[in-house]
Every structure is written in structure tokens, then in C-alpha cells.
Design a protein around this motif. Structure first.
Motif, PDB file in Angstrom:
ATOM      1  N   SER A  22       0.855  -1.194   0.000  1.00 32.38           N
ATOM      2  CA  SER A  22       0.000   0.000   0.000  1.00 32.38           C
ATOM      3  C   SER A  22       0.883   1.233   0.000  1.00 32.38           C
ATOM      4  CB  SER A  22      -0.927  -0.015   1.216  1.00 32.38           C
ATOM      5  OG  SER A  22      -0.177   0.193   2.386  1.00 32.38           O
ATOM      6  N   GLY A  23       0.265   2.370  -0.148  1.00 32.49           N
ATOM      7  CA  GLY A  23       1.013   3.618  -0.127  1.00 32.49           C
ATOM      8  C   GLY A  23       0.083   4.778   0.128  1.00 32.49           C
ATOM      9  N   ARG A  29      -4.886   6.685   1.362  1.00 34.87           N
ATOM     10  CA  ARG A  29      -4.141   5.435   1.437  1.00 34.87           C
ATOM     11  C   ARG A  29      -4.682   4.503   0.363  1.00 34.87           C
ATOM     12  NH1 ARG A  29      -0.395   2.663   3.410  1.00 34.87           N
ATOM     13  NH2 ARG A  29       0.284   4.476   4.569  1.00 34.87           N
ATOM     14  N   HIS A  31      -4.426   0.835  -1.604  1.00 29.20           N
ATOM     15  CA  HIS A  31      -3.970  -0.546  -1.440  1.00 29.20           C
ATOM     16  C   HIS A  31      -3.775  -1.201  -2.803  1.00 29.20           C
ATOM     17  CE1 HIS A  31      -4.819  -0.702   2.926  1.00 29.20           C
ATOM     18  NE2 HIS A  31      -5.689   0.251   2.598  1.00 29.20           N
TER      19      HIS A  31
END
Lengths: 127, 169
Positions: A22-23, A29, A31
Motif C-alpha cells: 500500500s502507499g 491510502r 492498497h
């Protein structure tokens, strides 16, 4: 590592490898769920666990731009197909993408793409 | 982060002198900001270890002499089932339960080939393989990717049991 779990043994035998990461991109956020198959890759991108669209892309000997087709969801929504095309041209593999984010702004999708490429660099065996 | 993993990271960082710090602390949720050296640079492990948002189960088995892989992934609105004896996605079929049932309480299933050969046997195999998945998941549609060498009745039946062993719904 939990994040890369599920595919360890399979990766060793060349089978299907699963990889989650994820980032935080912008305020969100995001996924990612990748499934590496033989000469192909399935990649799901989303903030909520829904599968709303699916597209496929692969390189073509006749064209420098990979060919793409929308398989599921609104055919006028080209986000999945565009991302699949870009990843196909990078990896030369057949790429399935399910892009499930509202934001399809080109700057944002570039961040998404960069995050994927970053992960591909770090864990090449998972892609 | 698992305690064991954390200990290992601490041990690693101890050996190197100062602990490696995450290059993107803004991406960290764990707070520790500990990073691991991967390839060319440091990766923010803490961010990557956010638990997966979708659940998958995977199984490899030899079914009637054919090496087979099954992966089931649960989404909120559907279930993705990959059944492959070629290692590839193969034919992709969308199996959709109709809201109007067949008067016996069981919803009838519509199958639509999204990618690949659209022939009757594909529809039959798809329904046979994942009708129970759709039903048990609370009448959710199923996206089925299948690449089968063995499409016999016995083969399909055995595959169904492998799918059942990867229950995520």
C-alpha cells in the motif's frame, strides 16, 4: 513478512505469487494486490475492497502502444485500461488491472504507477 | 510488524551502527519509521506492512494427475476465483446470480464470457465450478478465471473441492 505473504513457496516453484502493498498517495491510502501468473500479472488497486472494473493489455508487434480492452465495469472509464497499457509496455507481460479509485486525474495515476514501479524494483520476484 | 521481524530488524540495524530510517516517514503508520535495505535503497517497511485490504487463499494440488493452482480473493462486491492448470488466467467468466430466483429459492446464474472462447462448455464449467461460491458468499457475483486441461465431470468435481478449500467468502 505479512505484506508479502502467501506467495513464498509458490514463487520458488514458479507458481502464482500473491503480494499486497500500500502507499499514501496525496491524502489517500491506496492498497494494491498483485497476483503474478505465468507471463502475466493481475493487479488490483483500490481504497475500499471492491472489484468494480477490469481491463487487460498486452504488447502488440504491430503497434508501439500495447493493445487494451475493458472487460468489466463502465467501458467509458479508461483508467484500468490505461494503467494496464502502461504496465504492459514496461513489463512486456500480459497485464490485468482493476483500478477502483474515484480519482483518475493523470497526476494522481502517475503517482499510482510510480508506487507500483517502486514495488516492482524492490520485489521483482513478485511481479 | 511481527515481533520476530522487529527483533531481526533491530539486530540488523545494530550491526550496521545507526538504525536505518525510513526514507518516507510521511508514509509510515507504525510510527517506528524503521526501514529495511532492499535493492538500491531503503524501503519503508512500516507502510508496506499495513494489513492487506483483500483476503486471498491459495492452493496448489495435483488434480487427476494435472498440477493445478487455485487462488480465491474476496472483494466486498464479488469473489475472484482463479483456477489454472496452465499457470495463466485463461478464460474469464463473470458469473452473476439473478435477483429473480427460479421459484425454488435458488437464484439462477447468468454467465458471461469476458475474455476468451465463448462456447457452451465454458459456461457449463463456470457454473459447475463456482455456483456454490456465489451462493455461499450471499449471492455475490463471481469473476472466474479458468485455464483447464481437464474438463471432465470428475475433473470439475475435484476442482470444486480445491476451490472449497480456499474459502475466503
Amino acid at each position: 513478512m505479512e505484506a508479502a505473504g502467501g506467495g513464498g513457496a509458490a514463487a520458488a516453484t514458479g507458481g502464482i505469487a500473491l503480494h499486497d502493498f500500500s502507499g499514501r498517495l496525496g491524502e489517500q491510502r491506496v492498497h494494491f494486490h498483485a497476483m503474478r501468473l505465468r507471463d502475466s500479472l493481475f493487479l488490483w488497486v483500490g481504497a475500499a475492497p471492491a472489484l468494480a472494473s477490469l481491463a487487460v493489455a498486452m504488447c502488440s508487434p504491430r503497434d508501439s502502444i500495447p493493445v487494451a480492452a475493458s472487460l468489466l465495469g463502465d467501458p467509458s472509464d479508461t483508467a484500468s485500461a490505461c494503467l494496464a497499457q502502461r504496465l504492459a509496455s514496461k513489463t512486456k507481460k500480459q497485464i490485468f488491472v482493476s483500478y477502483n479509485l474515484q480519482n483518475t486525474d493523470s497526476n494522481f495515476t502517475l503517482l499510482i504507477e510510480n508506487r507500483i514501479k517502486e514495488e516492482m524494483m524492490a520485489f521483482p520476484e513478485k511481479f | 510488524m511481527a515481533a520476530r521481524e522487529r527483533r531481526r530488524l533491530r539486530a540488523d540495524s545494530g550491526a550496521q551502527g545507526s538504525p536505518p530510517r525510513c526514507q518516507r516517514p510521511e508514509d509510515c503508520e507504525g510510527g517506528e519509521g524503521t526501514a529495511r535495505r532492499v535493492g538500491l535503497g531503503l524501503l519503508h517497511r512500516c507502510a508496506m506492512e499495513a494489513s492487506p485490504i483483500v483476503t486471498s487463499k491459495q492452493r496448489e494440488e495435483v488434480v487427476h494427475g494435472v498440477p493445478t493452482e487455485v487462488v480465491c480473493t474476496a472483494f466486498s462486491n464479488s469473489v475472484l476465483v482463479v483456477v489454472t492448470q496452465y499457470g495463466k488466467m485463461g478464460t474469464i467468466v463473470y458469473v452473476d446470480p439473478n435477483t429473480i430466483g427460479d421459484n425454488v429459492g435458488r437464484p439462477s446464474l447468468t454467465t458471461k464470457v469476458l475474455l476468451g472462447k465463448d462456447e457452451p462448455l465454458v459456461h457449463v464449467c463456470a457454473k459447475n465450478l463456482v455456483a456454490f461460491v456465489s451462493q455461499e458468499a450471499g449471492n455475490k457475483p463471481v469473476v472466474l478465471a479458468m485455464a483447464l486441461k481437464d474438463k471432465t465431470m470428475e475433473g470439475i468435481q475435484a476442482l470444486r473441492e480445491v476451490i472449497r478449500s480456499c474459502q475466503v467468502w
